[in-house]
Design a protein around this motif. Structure first.
Motif, PDB file in Angstrom:
ATOM      1  N   UNK A   1       2.718   3.123  -1.174  1.00  0.00           N
ATOM      2  CA  UNK A   1       1.375   3.381  -0.870  1.00  0.00           C
ATOM      3  C   UNK A   1       0.668   1.961  -0.661  1.00  0.00           C
ATOM      4  N   UNK A   2      -0.515   2.230  -0.081  1.00  0.00           N
ATOM      5  CA  UNK A   2      -1.334   1.134   0.334  1.00  0.00           C
ATOM      6  C   UNK A   2      -2.556   1.298  -0.495  1.00  0.00           C
ATOM      7  N   UNK A   3      -2.882   0.264  -1.642  1.00  0.00           N
ATOM      8  CA  UNK A   3      -3.922   0.160  -2.548  1.00  0.00           C
ATOM      9  C   UNK A   3      -5.246   0.260  -1.861  1.00  0.00           C
ATOM     10  N   UNK A   4      -6.043   1.046  -2.335  1.00  0.00           N
ATOM     11  CA  UNK A   4      -7.535   0.999  -1.845  1.00  0.00           C
ATOM     12  C   UNK A   4      -8.607   0.486  -2.782  1.00  0.00           C
ATOM     13  N   UNK A   5      -9.897   0.083  -2.525  1.00  0.00           N
ATOM     14  CA  UNK A   5     -10.666  -0.411  -3.395  1.00  0.00           C
ATOM     15  C   UNK A   5     -11.134   0.590  -4.432  1.00  0.00           C
ATOM     16  N   UNK A   6     -11.087   2.144  -4.083  1.00  0.00           N
ATOM     17  CA  UNK A   6     -11.509   2.987  -5.293  1.00  0.00           C
ATOM     18  C   UNK A   6     -10.150   3.477  -5.935  1.00  0.00           C
ATOM     19  N   UNK A   7      -8.924   2.766  -5.947  1.00  0.00           N
ATOM     20  CA  UNK A   7      -7.975   3.137  -6.706  1.00  0.00           C
ATOM     21  C   UNK A   7      -8.098   2.603  -8.197  1.00  0.00           C
ATOM     22  N   UNK A   8      -7.522   3.096  -9.110  1.00  0.00           N
ATOM     23  CA  UNK A   8      -7.249   2.642 -10.357  1.00  0.00           C
ATOM     24  C   UNK A   8      -5.624   2.551 -10.490  1.00  0.00           C
ATOM     25  N   UNK A   9      -5.290   1.707 -11.653  1.00  0.00           N
ATOM     26  CA  UNK A   9      -3.734   1.702 -11.561  1.00  0.00           C
ATOM     27  C   UNK A   9      -2.909   2.758 -11.978  1.00  0.00           C
ATOM     28  N   UNK A  10      -3.816   3.969 -12.350  1.00  0.00           N
ATOM     29  CA  UNK A  10      -3.191   5.145 -12.423  1.00  0.00           C
ATOM     30  C   UNK A  10      -3.254   6.106 -11.365  1.00  0.00           C
ATOM     31  N   UNK A  11      -4.129   5.947 -10.497  1.00  0.00           N
ATOM     32  CA  UNK A  11      -4.183   6.714  -9.433  1.00  0.00           C
ATOM     33  C   UNK A  11      -3.007   6.252  -8.298  1.00  0.00           C
ATOM     34  N   UNK A  12      -3.145   4.976  -8.112  1.00  0.00           N
ATOM     35  CA  UNK A  12      -2.378   4.263  -7.185  1.00  0.00           C
ATOM     36  C   UNK A  12      -0.806   4.453  -7.488  1.00  0.00           C
ATOM     37  N   UNK A  13      -0.409   4.406  -8.805  1.00  0.00           N
ATOM     38  CA  UNK A  13       0.935   4.704  -9.257  1.00  0.00           C
ATOM     39  C   UNK A  13       1.278   6.026  -8.930  1.00  0.00           C
ATOM     40  N   UNK A  14       0.325   6.759  -9.432  1.00  0.00           N
ATOM     41  CA  UNK A  14       0.697   8.552  -9.102  1.00  0.00           C
ATOM     42  C   UNK A  14       0.990   8.857  -7.700  1.00  0.00           C
ATOM     43  N   UNK A  15       0.372   8.197  -6.916  1.00  0.00           N
ATOM     44  CA  UNK A  15       0.548   8.486  -5.486  1.00  0.00           C
ATOM     45  C   UNK A  15       1.770   7.835  -4.823  1.00  0.00           C
ATOM     46  N   UNK A  16       2.017   6.779  -5.317  1.00  0.00           N
ATOM     47  CA  UNK A  16       3.360   6.108  -5.105  1.00  0.00           C
ATOM     48  C   UNK A  16       4.403   7.333  -5.553  1.00  0.00           C
TER      49      UNK A  16
END
Length: 451
Positions: free
Chosen positions: A418-433
């Motif tokens: 997944x691509x990180x976005x400025x609104x991401x947190x570490x948790x949301x980014x990992x959950x998406x991936x």
């Protein structure tokens, strides 16, 4: 001859007795139902105390669920009584598998011991001993060998504790020594202040003396009656001024010598303190590096990842640099462990980690997230490029010719990117991936999926 009048009392008694019998039968049936329910609940409550007792209790439960006879219940009584009596003399749980002729081949036990050895390898003095013991764990242990292995582990754990305590004492001693040196610096600063005050007082004394001599010289000139007297008085005042200057220079030279000696002592102390501080800093850095590395694979661990992903998110928000996150998972890892053993699983994880570490760029980051799961951060990478890079790594891992004890072991790996976005947190980014990784598993494994 019996008349109808004579039979009426008997008929009445018969019907009354029949009614009482029916009533008693209903009561007995109700009592039987209640007793069966009670026995069933007691059986359920007693299950799990011992396997032999469980077997008899299940037989009893099966019997009371249907119509039974006293003879059938009597047949269950001896075995049930024996199983209950055995609870008073429990047998110790077997350490070995009987089918293995006393061989302790429990993979879970060896896995736990192997994990303990990984932790003990953090101590450089125990690496050789840990490797030797790990070699013993590569094969099944007999019941005679197991006590020796546990005794060796106990000894190693004791040594590790001693080394930790010794390191703690060394750090405490060093800190105490540093506090002493800081006290010396504080005393030196106080003495410097005192010397400065004495020097200032000496200068003020000289100034007062010079002012007094010059004033007295002026008064002498005004009151002198002839030139000879003036010359004599001026010479006397000049000698006095010269003496004051010599005394001042002597005091200053004494102060300077004392200050020079103290400065040299303090310089030596500071150099010593700096050397000790550097040694302590190096030791703490080594400990910090060790705490952020995965012992099994040698790559960063989850603690290191948590810090790095926060840094990358902060950099992303500041510089708007494209960054991707990839979560990886070894396919059918449990099957590898179950088929070849945990040592084979450990070797697979090391091989995969080495492949990751050898292929990422210097700006990329790879860590073991936990178990057979890895996480990768790719700064300056767009999603399409991250997918292309992931496919290259996935193909490279699938082509590894891995063998364990002469048997080929197939290794494949799946990834969610997944691509990180400025609104991401570490948790949301990992959950998406992680959700993308789940899709990769559902779609057949050995593939990379983006989201």
């Amino acid at each position: 001859m019996t008349t109808a009048t004579d039979t009426d009392p008997w008929r009445t008694k018969y019907y009354d007795s029949l009614g009482r019998l029916e009533e008693q039968q209903l009561q007995f049936r109700a009592m039987e139902t209640a007793l069966k329910r009670l026995v069933g609940r007691l059986c359920t409550a007693a299950l799990g105390l011992a396997p032999p007792l469980d077997e008899q209790l299940r037989k009893l439960q099966a019997v009371i669920r249907r119509e039974t006879t006293a003879e059938e219940l009597e047949k269950l009584t001896p075995a049930l009584t024996e199983a209950i009596g055995a609870l008073d003399h429990p047998l110790p749980p077997p350490l070995t598998n009987p089918s293995d002729d006393g061989v302790a081949s429990d993979e879970r036990l060896r896995s736990i011991l192997g994990a303990l050895l990984l932790e003990l390898r953090r101590d450089a003095e125990l690496v050789e001993q840990a490797d030797a013991l790990d070699q013993k764990l590569s094969a099944a242990l007999t019941s005679e060998q197991l006590p020796d292995v546990l005794a060796t582990l106990t000894d190693m754990v004791g040594k590790r504790i001693q080394h930790i305590e010794r390191a703690k004492e060394e750090i405490e001693a060093l800190l105490g020594h540093m506090v002493g040196k800081l006290d010396e610096i504080g005393q030196f600063v106080a003495e410097q202040h005192q010397n400065q005050a004495q020097s200032q007082a000496s200068s003020e004394t000289l100034n007062t003396q010079l002012v007094g001599e010059i004033k007295a010289m002026g008064e002498t000139v005004e009151t002198a009656k002839d030139l000879l007297q003036i010359r004599h008085q001026v010479r006397s005042r000049m000698d006095a001024i010269d003496k004051h200057l010599k005394d001042f220079r002597q005091r200053e030279a004494t102060f300077a010598a004392a200050i020079s000696t103290r400065n040299e002592q303090m310089r030596s102390r500071i150099l010593e303190l700096e050397a000790e501080a550097r040694r302590l800093q190096s030791q703490l850095q080594d400990e910090q590096r060790a705490s952020t590395l995965d012992v099994l694979t040698g790559i960063p661990n989850r603690q290191a990842y948590d810090k790095r992903v926060d840094d990358e998110l902060h950099r992303l928000r500041r510089f708007k640099q494209a960054t991707c996150l990839a979560v990886w998972d070894v396919d059918h890892f449990k099957r590898i462990n179950d088929t070849y053993g945990h040592r084979a699983g450990d070797r697979v994880l090391r091989v995969v980690a080495d492949c990751f570490a050898s292929r990422i760029r210097s700006t990329d980051f790879i860590a073991r997230y936990g178990g057979e799961e890895f996480v990768m951060i790719l700064p300056g990478t767009h999603l399409e490029d991250a997918l292309r890079f992931g496919e290259q790594i996935r193909t490279a891992i699938a082509e590894i010719g891995f063998h364990f004890r002469g048997s080929p072991v197939s290794i494949t790996i799946s990834s969610g990117v997944t691509a990180l976005s400025p609104d991401d947190t570490a948790g949301t980014a990992f959950d998406r991936a992680d959700k993308a990784l789940y899709r990769a598993k559902q779609e057949g494994r050995n593939r990379c999926v983006t989201v």
